[in-house]
Design a protein around this motif. Structure first.
Motif, short mmCIF file in Angstrom:
data_model
loop_
_atom_site.label_atom_id
_atom_site.label_comp_id
_atom_site.label_asym_id
_atom_site.label_seq_id
_atom_site.Cartn_x
_atom_site.Cartn_y
_atom_site.Cartn_z
N PHE A 120 0.81 -1.21 0.00
CA PHE A 120 0.00 0.00 0.00
C PHE A 120 0.85 1.27 0.00
O PHE A 120 0.36 2.36 0.29
CB PHE A 120 -0.94 -0.01 1.21
N GLY A 121 2.12 1.11 -0.34
CA GLY A 121 2.99 2.27 -0.48
C GLY A 121 3.44 2.87 0.83
O GLY A 121 3.96 4.01 0.86
N LYS A 122 3.27 2.15 1.93
CA LYS A 122 3.70 2.66 3.22
C LYS A 122 5.21 2.44 3.38
O LYS A 122 5.72 1.38 3.05
CB LYS A 122 2.95 1.94 4.34
N PRO A 123 5.90 3.43 3.90
CA PRO A 123 7.35 3.25 4.12
C PRO A 123 7.59 2.24 5.23
O PRO A 123 6.72 2.01 6.08
CB PRO A 123 7.81 4.65 4.55
N PRO A 124 8.75 1.60 5.23
CA PRO A 124 9.05 0.63 6.29
C PRO A 124 8.91 1.25 7.68
O PRO A 124 9.29 2.41 7.89
CB PRO A 124 10.51 0.24 6.01
N ASN A 125 8.36 0.49 8.60
CA ASN A 125 8.21 0.96 9.98
C ASN A 125 8.30 -0.25 10.90
O ASN A 125 7.28 -0.75 11.38
CB ASN A 125 6.88 1.69 10.17
N PRO A 126 9.51 -0.73 11.13
CA PRO A 126 9.67 -1.94 11.93
C PRO A 126 9.13 -1.81 13.35
O PRO A 126 8.69 -2.79 13.94
CB PRO A 126 11.18 -2.19 11.93
N VAL A 127 9.14 -0.58 13.89
CA VAL A 127 8.62 -0.38 15.24
C VAL A 127 7.12 -0.66 15.26
O VAL A 127 6.60 -1.32 16.17
CB VAL A 127 8.90 1.06 15.72
N TYR A 128 6.40 -0.17 14.25
CA TYR A 128 4.95 -0.40 14.18
C TYR A 128 4.65 -1.88 13.95
O TYR A 128 3.76 -2.46 14.59
CB TYR A 128 4.32 0.44 13.07
N VAL A 129 5.38 -2.51 13.03
CA VAL A 129 5.16 -3.93 12.75
C VAL A 129 5.42 -4.75 14.00
O VAL A 129 4.65 -5.69 14.32
CB VAL A 129 6.05 -4.40 11.58
N GLU A 130 6.46 -4.42 14.74
CA GLU A 130 6.74 -5.14 15.98
C GLU A 130 5.57 -4.99 16.97
O GLU A 130 5.18 -5.97 17.62
CB GLU A 130 8.03 -4.61 16.63
N LYS A 131 5.03 -3.80 17.08
CA LYS A 131 3.90 -3.57 17.99
C LYS A 131 2.71 -4.45 17.62
O LYS A 131 2.08 -5.07 18.48
CB LYS A 131 3.48 -2.11 17.99
N VAL A 132 2.40 -4.50 16.32
CA VAL A 132 1.27 -5.33 15.86
C VAL A 132 1.52 -6.79 16.20
O VAL A 132 0.62 -7.48 16.72
CB VAL A 132 1.06 -5.16 14.34
N LEU A 133 2.73 -7.27 15.94
CA LEU A 133 3.04 -8.67 16.21
C LEU A 133 2.99 -8.97 17.71
O LEU A 133 2.50 -10.02 18.13
CB LEU A 133 4.40 -9.03 15.64
N ARG A 134 3.47 -8.03 18.52
CA ARG A 134 3.42 -8.25 19.97
C ARG A 134 1.97 -8.23 20.46
O ARG A 134 1.59 -9.05 21.31
CB ARG A 134 4.24 -7.18 20.69
#
Length: 317
Positions: A111-125
């Motif tokens: 969806f054209g979103k820039p990488p955001n590993p902090v956000y992805v980590e939050k979702v996974l946690r």
């Protein structure tokens, strides 16, 4: 594009869907979903719930009608509209050979979103997937795969989240995690639309309820208002002396006498409660009918849903 924050986040007008052979899956559906609400769409199997969701998400093409999602027409502005939507489907379709981290990150990039590993980590946690982030999806249990679908739907930070039967076949722990996350998302402004067979979940979670049957919306109402308007209540009076029948001048009341004559049940609408009960008790007293105990009960959302669907089936098409 500026969007009026007070306008509905989803607006459907005149939605029809007909399939080859003449089957009409949806019939002139008009519906507005308000920003930041949890909207539960209820209906029996084959009622049109998944078809309606598919049309809003651009997966199914409507035969007629228009849909606007977050200010964007889903046909003319497909990319912008779809970017506002996250979908958790019923089916467990995942990238079997990818890792959890890779597939969720890829979904964000779609969806054209820039990488955001902090956000992805939050979702996974939040979904108890962090310890499985490097695991191949094919090695996960069904419940864990369902968690991955939710994570993928949230990866691009959508303002609208569709949950199509999210509790089907999942364990209690996931259900609790999922509903906790739903409440957090709503608190942060995300609009949630869910379909579910667990009507107690809709009763607990939803702000508004829509009931669909045979492709038609038969009611859309605030949950509390719906239960107040359509909910039936019962007052059960345990009699001191058994009765053989109900006096003729009480025939106009919704009274039922137990087979053993030991109790009398009064059924009434919520609006009748204050005046109805008092008047009934006065009339019973005038007849010398005394009671030793009384108890009350009221319809659940499930009772109301079953009643509405039954009424729609009895109405000629």
């Amino acid at each position: 594009m500026s969007v009026n924050s007070s306008s509905p986040i989803i607006s459907l007008r005149g939605i029809n869907k007909a399939y080859a052979g003449g089957f009409q899956a949806l019939k002139n559906v008009d519906l507005d979903i308000e920003r930041g609400e949890i909207f539960a769409l209820l209906g029996p199997n084959g009622a049109g719930k998944t078809t309606l969701i598919g049309i809003v998400c651009g997966i199914v093409k409507a035969t007629a009608g228009t849909v606007v999602a977050d200010g964007y027409d889903i046909v003319r502005d497909y990319r912008a509209a779809r970017a506002a939507i996250g979908l958790v489907p019923q089916e467990l379709h995942t990238d079997a050979f990818e890792s959890v981290w890779a597939t969720v990150t890829f979904s964000r990039g779609l969806f054209g979103k820039p990488p955001n590993p902090v956000y992805v980590e939050k979702v996974l946690r939040d979904l108890s997937l962090w310890e499985k982030r490097d695991a191949k999806i094919m090695t996960l249990s069904g419940g864990m795969k369902r968690r991955v679908l939710i994570a993928k739907a949230l990866a691009h930070e959508p303002s609208i989240l569709f949950l199509d039967e999210p509790s089907a076949g999942v364990d209690v722990e996931l259900r609790h995690d999922m509903w906790r996350m739903v409440r957090e998302l709503r608190a942060n402004g995300t609009t949630i639309i869910l379909t579910t067979h667990y009507i107690e979940e809709a009763e607990d979670m939803a702000d508004r309820i829509g009931v669909i049957n045979k492709g038609e919306l038969i009611v859309v109402e605030d949950k509390a208002v719906l239960m107040r308007k359509l909910g039936k209540k019962q007052l059960t009076l345990s009699l001191r002396q058994p009765m053989s029948d109900i006096p003729d001048d009480l025939a106009a009341w919704s009274l039922t006498l137990a087979v053993d004559g030991q109790s009398l049940v009064y059924s009434f609408d919520s609006q009748e409660e204050e005046t109805g009960i008092a008047e009934l008790l006065r009339m019973l007293n005038a007849h010398g009918i005394d009671f030793k105990d009384l108890s009350s009960s009221e319809s659940s959302l499930e009772d109301i849903f079953v009643s509405l669907v039954q009424q729609s089936r009895e109405t000629p098409a």
